[in-house]
Design an enzyme around this catalytic site. Structure first.
Site, PDB file in Angstrom:
ATOM      1  N   TYR A  30       0.562  -1.528   0.230  1.00  0.00           N
ATOM      2  CA  TYR A  30       0.152  -0.333  -0.410  1.00  0.00           C
ATOM      3  C   TYR A  30       0.589   1.189   0.076  1.00  0.00           C
ATOM      4  O   TYR A  30       0.760   2.327  -0.466  1.00  0.00           O
ATOM      5  CB  TYR A  30      -0.952   0.002   1.390  1.00  0.00           C
ATOM      6  CG  TYR A  30      -2.222  -0.733   1.402  1.00  0.00           C
ATOM      7  CD1 TYR A  30      -2.796  -2.297   0.943  1.00  0.00           C
ATOM      8  CD2 TYR A  30      -3.231   0.638   1.169  1.00  0.00           C
ATOM      9  CE1 TYR A  30      -3.200  -2.679   0.972  1.00  0.00           C
ATOM     10  CE2 TYR A  30      -4.914  -0.681   1.249  1.00  0.00           C
ATOM     11  CZ  TYR A  30      -4.500  -1.575   0.676  1.00  0.00           C
ATOM     12  OH  TYR A  30      -5.680  -2.349   0.754  1.00  0.00           O
ATOM     13  N   LYS A  80       3.561 -15.049   1.907  1.00  0.00           N
ATOM     14  CA  LYS A  80       3.727 -15.972   1.271  1.00  0.00           C
ATOM     15  C   LYS A  80       4.860 -16.410   0.774  1.00  0.00           C
ATOM     16  O   LYS A  80       5.935 -15.960   0.206  1.00  0.00           O
ATOM     17  CB  LYS A  80       2.811 -15.456  -0.264  1.00  0.00           C
ATOM     18  CG  LYS A  80       1.488 -16.028  -0.615  1.00  0.00           C
ATOM     19  CD  LYS A  80       1.235 -17.411  -0.855  1.00  0.00           C
ATOM     20  CE  LYS A  80       1.444 -17.328  -1.985  1.00  0.00           C
ATOM     21  NZ  LYS A  80       0.889 -18.574  -3.056  1.00  0.00           N
ATOM     22  N   ASP A 106      -3.017 -18.343   0.831  1.00  0.00           N
ATOM     23  CA  ASP A 106      -3.644 -19.048  -0.187  1.00  0.00           C
ATOM     24  C   ASP A 106      -4.715 -19.682   0.452  1.00  0.00           C
ATOM     25  O   ASP A 106      -5.998 -19.989   1.010  1.00  0.00           O
ATOM     26  CB  ASP A 106      -2.919 -19.601  -1.430  1.00  0.00           C
ATOM     27  CG  ASP A 106      -1.488 -19.878  -1.268  1.00  0.00           C
ATOM     28  OD1 ASP A 106      -1.195 -20.103   0.269  1.00  0.00           O
ATOM     29  OD2 ASP A 106      -1.169 -20.347  -2.260  1.00  0.00           O
ATOM     30  N   ASP A 125      -6.787  -7.380   4.007  1.00  0.00           N
ATOM     31  CA  ASP A 125      -7.360  -6.786   3.136  1.00  0.00           C
ATOM     32  C   ASP A 125      -8.626  -7.610   2.806  1.00  0.00           C
ATOM     33  O   ASP A 125      -9.712  -7.488   3.279  1.00  0.00           O
ATOM     34  CB  ASP A 125      -6.655  -5.665   2.519  1.00  0.00           C
ATOM     35  CG  ASP A 125      -8.298  -4.981   1.028  1.00  0.00           C
ATOM     36  OD1 ASP A 125      -9.063  -4.668   2.576  1.00  0.00           O
ATOM     37  OD2 ASP A 125      -7.766  -5.154   0.348  1.00  0.00           O
ATOM     38  N   ASP A 180     -12.025  -9.919   4.397  1.00  0.00           N
ATOM     39  CA  ASP A 180     -13.235  -9.298   4.072  1.00  0.00           C
ATOM     40  C   ASP A 180     -13.753 -11.119   3.992  1.00  0.00           C
ATOM     41  O   ASP A 180     -15.016 -10.511   4.268  1.00  0.00           O
ATOM     42  CB  ASP A 180     -12.540  -8.801   2.245  1.00  0.00           C
ATOM     43  CG  ASP A 180     -13.759  -7.023   2.260  1.00  0.00           C
ATOM     44  OD1 ASP A 180     -13.204  -6.931   3.542  1.00  0.00           O
ATOM     45  OD2 ASP A 180     -13.709  -7.289   1.497  1.00  0.00           O
TER      46      ASP A 180
HETATM   47  C1  IPM Z   1     -10.243  -0.861   3.777  1.00  0.00           C
HETATM   48  C2  IPM Z   1     -10.852  -0.879   2.089  1.00  0.00           C
HETATM   49  C3  IPM Z   1      -9.418  -0.045   2.072  1.00  0.00           C
HETATM   50  C4  IPM Z   1      -8.340  -1.160   2.199  1.00  0.00           C
HETATM   51  C5  IPM Z   1      -9.897   1.196   1.377  1.00  0.00           C
HETATM   52  C6  IPM Z   1     -10.957   1.541   0.867  1.00  0.00           C
HETATM   53  C7  IPM Z   1      -8.777   1.858   0.966  1.00  0.00           C
HETATM   54  O1  IPM Z   1     -11.051  -1.984   1.749  1.00  0.00           O
HETATM   55  O2  IPM Z   1     -10.205  -0.558   5.341  1.00  0.00           O
HETATM   56  O3  IPM Z   1      -9.973  -2.839   3.857  1.00  0.00           O
HETATM   57  O4  IPM Z   1      -7.743  -1.519   0.930  1.00  0.00           O
HETATM   58  O5  IPM Z   1      -7.528  -0.665   3.242  1.00  0.00           O
HETATM   59 MG    MG Z   2     -10.853  -3.803   2.713  1.00  0.00          MG
END
Ligand code: IPM
Ligand code: MG
Length: 364
Positions: free
Chosen positions: A141, A192, A225, A249, A253
């Site tokens: 990032y 990884k 993975d 990230d 999710d």
């Molecule tokens: C998160 C989001 C952010 C990230 C985006 C909105 C920049 O997906 O906080 O997980 O990728 O970190």
């Molecule tokens: Mg995210």
């Protein structure tokens, strides 16, 4: 002493869900003399529209002087075409970087009441309780070089760089080990190391820290993975997962969806402590700005409310109040109230603001 909160409601459903959090803060001030002082400012697309910047220096200064930042969400299709440095997401990334919020705590808890809302079988997810610790200020990032170069053959080359130093890995791994001690004492470190040098270093540094300071905690390593696969195969094998910015990230999710809805997932981002024991912090729901449902009063405010509970716990040492707020959320779900994202047949569908009001009725 006043507790200084900076609220950055942001874009999309951000303002709606933060509105419910504000009601809860007001409740704490009134009923518990909690002395929270709220400042509200702009961040994200809404700030770009007004100031031409996703976050202004003035707001950054207030953020640095606050005890905690509460963020709603940033971004939306309206700002998709902006150049990179002006994008709403840059506000979030600047806050993370300038406040040095290297440890991002993303709990994935599946309330029994919501086990049926998950796309996985209820027995796989019911009572799930995982904590993902995502490194938040390093890795791909933020690494340089970055950008898009023009090549002499007329092609373009996009570049991002993944880097981690020993101390960057150590400090986030330490947070993970310390959290594990207060939970089920297990850490899974994901990278990884089979293809990335930085991944191999990650593994070695975590291993070394474990050997020197955290032998009492059970540590295992897993390729990222495989972790993605194990999360849907048998998520209850995990307690604390520690991983880098990009894998974190994605894995967070994925873990989020196990719980039924991203609309339920809070997060805390913390800096290291200074000599006086003080640290910076930001709390935000893991869901995004959800522009498709913005302004309709149907978004789920529980992730934001649970994020505020994390603020009570981590920034203000108000553990009992945090428990009370978490239990209030559970009680409202037990009573059968659901926002659209977690709605099931036979339950009572409520709006964003109704959900906030219902949580308040359960506070004592
Ligand atoms: C998160 C989001 C952010 C990230 C985006 C909105 C920049 O997906 O906080 O997980 O990728 O970190
Ligand atoms: Mg995210």
């Amino acid at each position: 002493m006043k507790k200084k909160l900076l609220i950055l409601a942001g874009d999309g459903i951000g303002p709606e869900v933060m509105n419910e959090v504000k009601k809860i803060i007001v409740w704490f001030n009134k009923k518990k003399s909690a002395d929270f002082e709220i400042t509200e400012e702009l961040a994200g697309g809404i700030s770009f529209d007004k100031h031409g910047e996703p976050i202004t220096d003035k707001v950054m200064k207030i953020a640095l002087e606050s005890d905690a930042v509460l963020l709603g969400a940033v971004g939306g299709p309206k700002w998709d075409k902006l150049e990179f440095s002006k994008k709403p997401e840059r506000a979030l990334l600047r806050l993370r970087k300038d406040l040095e919020l290297f440890a991002n705590l993303r709990p994935a808890i599946c309330f029994k009441e919501l086990a049926n809302a998950s796309t996985l079988k209820p027995e796989i997810v019911s009572d799930l309780d995982i904590m993902i610790v995502r490194e938040l200020t390093g890795g791909i990032y933020f690494g340089s070089p970055r950008g898009v170069e023009k090549l002499s053959n007329g092609e373009k080359k996009g570049i991002n760089t993944h880097t981690y130093t020993t101390s960057e890995i150590q400090r986030v791994a330490r947070v993970a080990f310390e959290l594990a001690r207060k939970r089920n004492n297990k850490v899974t470190s994901c990278e990884k190391s089979n293809v990335m040098e930085a991944g191999l270093l990650w593994r070695e540094v975590v291993e070394e820290l474990h050997k020197n300071e955290f032998k009492d905690v059970e540590l295992s390593h897993m390729l990222a993975d495989n972790c993605a696969m194990q999360l849907v195969r048998n998520p209850k094998q995990f307690d604390v997962i520690v991983t880098d910015n990009l894998f974190g990230d994605m894995l967070s999710d994925e873990a989020g969806m196990l719980t039924g809805s991203l609309g339920m997932l809070p997060s805390a981002s913390l800096s290291g402590k200074n000599k006086a024991g003080k640290f910076k912090s930001m709390y935000e729901p893991c869901h995004g700005s959800a522009p498709d449902i913005a302004g309709k009063n149907i978004a789920n405010p529980l992730a934001s409310i649970l994020s505020f509970s994390m603020a009570l716990r981590y920034s203000f040492n108000m553990d009992k109040d945090a428990d009370m707020l978490d239990n209030a959320v559970k009680d409202v779900l037990s009573d059968g109230h659901r926002t659209a994202d977690i709605m099931e047949s036979g339950k009572n569908k409520v709006s964003t603001s109704q959900m906030g009001d219902l949580v308040i009725t359960k506070l004592k």
